[in-house]
Write an enzyme that holds these catalytic residues in place. Structure first.
Site, PDB file in Angstrom:
ATOM      1  N   TYR A 109       0.845  -1.302   0.010  1.00 12.39           N
ATOM      2  CA  TYR A 109       0.092  -0.087  -0.108  1.00 12.39           C
ATOM      3  C   TYR A 109       0.855   1.132   0.094  1.00 12.39           C
ATOM      4  CZ  TYR A 109      -3.220   3.418   1.665  1.00 12.39           C
ATOM      5  OH  TYR A 109      -3.976   4.548   1.898  1.00 12.39           O
TER       6      TYR A 109
ATOM      7  N   ASP B 225       9.311   2.862  -0.571  1.00 10.08           N
ATOM      8  CA  ASP B 225       8.331   3.518   0.099  1.00 10.08           C
ATOM      9  C   ASP B 225       8.545   2.647   1.754  1.00 10.08           C
ATOM     10  OD1 ASP B 225       6.153   4.264   1.574  1.00 10.08           O
ATOM     11  OD2 ASP B 225       4.412   3.564   0.041  1.00 10.08           O
TER      12      ASP B 225
ATOM     13  N   LYS C 228       4.746   8.721   8.853  1.00 12.47           N
ATOM     14  CA  LYS C 228       4.611   8.052  10.285  1.00 12.47           C
ATOM     15  C   LYS C 228       5.635   8.534  11.293  1.00 12.47           C
ATOM     16  CE  LYS C 228       1.260   4.615   8.319  1.00 12.47           C
ATOM     17  NZ  LYS C 228       1.360   4.158   6.952  1.00 12.47           N
TER      18      LYS C 228
HETATM   19  C1  LIG Z   1       0.656   4.671   5.787  1.00 12.09           C
HETATM   20  C2  LIG Z   1       1.308   4.412   4.555  1.00 12.09           C
HETATM   21  C3  LIG Z   1       1.154   5.212   3.387  1.00 12.09           C
HETATM   22  C4  LIG Z   1       0.303   6.559   3.469  1.00 12.09           C
HETATM   23  O1  LIG Z   1       0.448   7.400   4.407  1.00 12.09           O
HETATM   24  P1  LIG Z   1      -0.665   8.306   4.724  1.00 12.09           P
HETATM   25  O2  LIG Z   1       0.037   9.330   5.827  1.00 12.09           O
HETATM   26  O3  LIG Z   1      -1.869   7.368   5.469  1.00 12.09           O
HETATM   27  O4  LIG Z   1      -1.106   8.886   3.539  1.00 12.09           O
HETATM   28  C5  LIG Z   1       2.225   4.971   2.102  1.00 12.09           C
HETATM   29  N1  LIG Z   1       2.945   4.036   2.313  1.00 12.09           N
HETATM   30  C6  LIG Z   1       3.039   3.064   3.186  1.00 12.09           C
HETATM   31  C7  LIG Z   1       3.829   1.980   3.178  1.00 12.09           C
HETATM   32  C8  LIG Z   1       2.127   3.395   4.395  1.00 12.09           C
HETATM   33  O5  LIG Z   1       2.335   2.390   5.371  1.00 12.09           O
END
Ligand SMILES: *Cc1c(COP(=O)(O)O)cnc(C)c1O
Length: 443
Positions: free
Chosen positions: A146, A241, A269
């Protein structure tokens, strides 16, 4: 013990009248596990407390950011000070450079860093940049990874093996989905076949190096190296990511653990310490394409705002081992050891009940799949018995343990979880597994 969620039930009903589904992000609604989501009143350290007064040991940690625990005194104090200097100026500050420098010191591949407000914004912007830099359109992603909710990445595999992706949500145009190719994680041969076919059109491969969004999945030995080699061979960019796994699996992120230098990386995060933040960065020659240094447009009214920067700086300093910051030399070792103790304890309980589960751990991230077969990609993750997980989840909640409300999410340890918290979680797991055994008998 049954949970009293009377006030939460009422609050959920009222929220649904004004907010789609009652929540501002779908997983919070407990759609995956059923039941009423506790509405949270406050949190401190390892605990969250709902509006009915139930207290839980929290292993969600706002889905990763709260690595120090909730309302950490140093973060709270820094935020209080920052608050009185004004909350946003729309003009440059020293704080932005300080956080960018910190990220660069901890993750050397981040030569230039651009701050944004969410992980979604980071991955969205980085794809535009990758396309502009390579003058190619296609993106490769992995099933079960994701990267946020923008159009290019809300895409799943189409039926034609290496060809067109299809939208994973109504509203995503076919024309956009068709530029994203989805392959299986941990399968380097499949990735190579895609590159053999359309390698000249691929701008970038975006990957969660340690995926946490299909449950926690671990990359096979040598896999990420192969992904790096393939992208290099075809002149495509490699984007890590690390929004979730960055500053979670290790201080330097997954790239430090696996010794891979991606071209670009996204964070979020943890680097916001609980405030809304994302960041992307990497190779200087690529990042200099970003406006105003270069032609690729990307902007944000609240990007780099002083509150978010303050929470991020304070958090990174507290978890880092770099000189001239308050030293926490063993921070990650301790956190990882604690996570291991918990996982081993839960696993031992599962074995007492003869339950064969798949336990995964990477630094302070952990998770388990309710299946007796190995899990290494999305297809194998989906073999899990979701009903058994849901039984376990609700039994844990009743015992005062708050886990991610989905089989396909990771859990997170924080520095403020105590030995007593861990012990209580292991004991609760034993009771929960007893209920899973019953569930298995009647199912
Ligand atoms: C949480 C997450 C996102 C999205 O971040 P948001 O701050 O919720 O938009 C993108 N990539 C990864 C791997 C994530 O865990």
């Amino acid at each position: 013990m049954t949970l009293n969620l009377e006030k939460s039930a009422k609050a959920f009903g009222e929220a649904k009248q004004f907010i789609p589904g009652g929540v501002n992000s779908p997983v919070r609604s407990f759609r995956g596990v059923g039941g009423i989501p506790p509405f949270i009143a406050k949190a401190e350290g390892s605990k969250i407390i709902d509006i009915d007064g139930n207290e839980y040991i929290d292993y969600v940690g706002s889905w990763g950011p709260m690595i120090l625990g909730h309302a950490h005194p140093a973060v709270t104090e820094a935020l209080q000070k920052a608050l009185y200097n004004g909350t946003s100026y729309g003009a440059p500050t020293l704080l932005e450079t300080e956080l960018a420098k910190l990220i660069n010191e901890l993750v050397p591949s981040m030569e230039l860093v651009r701050m944004v407000n969410s992980g979604t914004e980071a991955t969205m912007s980085v794809l535009r940049l990758a396309r502009a830099f390579t003058k190619r359109n296609k993106i490769v992603k992995f099933a079960g990874c994701y990267h946020g909710h923008h159009d290019s990445l809300l895409v799943k595999a189409g039926s034609g093996a290496t060809t067109l992706g299809v939208p994973d949500s109504p509203g995503v145009p076919d024309s956009i989905a068709g530029n994203t190719v989805t392959v299986n994680f941990n399968d380097a041969d499949e990735l190579r076949r895609v590159f053999e076919e359309i390698g000249q059109d691929i701008a970038a491969v975006i990957i969660e190096p340690v995926p946490g969004n299909m449950g926690l999945v671990i990359p096979k030995q040598g896999y990420l190296r192969e992904v790096r080699n393939i992208t290099e061979q075809y002149g495509a960019l490699l984007i890590f990511d690390e929004v979730m796994c960055g500053f979670r699996v290790a201080l330097g992120g997954a790239q430090s653990v696996y010794g891979i230098r991606p071209d670009l990386t996204c964070f979020g995060k943890v680097i916001g310490g609980g405030l809304p933040v994302g960041a992307y960065g990497g190779r200087r020659d690529i990042m200099e394409y970003i406006s105003p240094a270069g032609p690729v447009y990307q902007a944000g009214t609240l990007s780099g705002n002083p509150l978010a920067m303050t929470a991020g700086i304070t958090t990174l300093k507290l978890i880092s081992e770099i000189p001239e910051t308050p030293k926490q030399p063993d921070f990650f070792q301790k956190l990882t050891a604690k996570t291991k103790t918990l996982c081993n304890g839960i696993q031992a309980e599962a074995e007492k009940y003869n339950l064969k589960l798949q336990f995964h751990q990477a630094g302070s991230m952990f998770g388990m799949f309710f299946t007796d077969k190995p899990v290494y990609d999305y297809e194998s993750a989906k073999q899990s018995d979701v009903g058994a997980f849901n039984t376990y989840f609700h039994a844990m909640l009743e015992e005062g343990i708050y886990l991610a409300p989905s089989q396909f999410e990771a859990s997170f340890m924080s520095a403020s979880h105590s030995d007593e918290d861990i012990e209580a979680t292991i004991i609760a797991s034993g009771k929960a597994f007893a209920k899973v055994v019953k569930y298995n008998q009647v199912k």
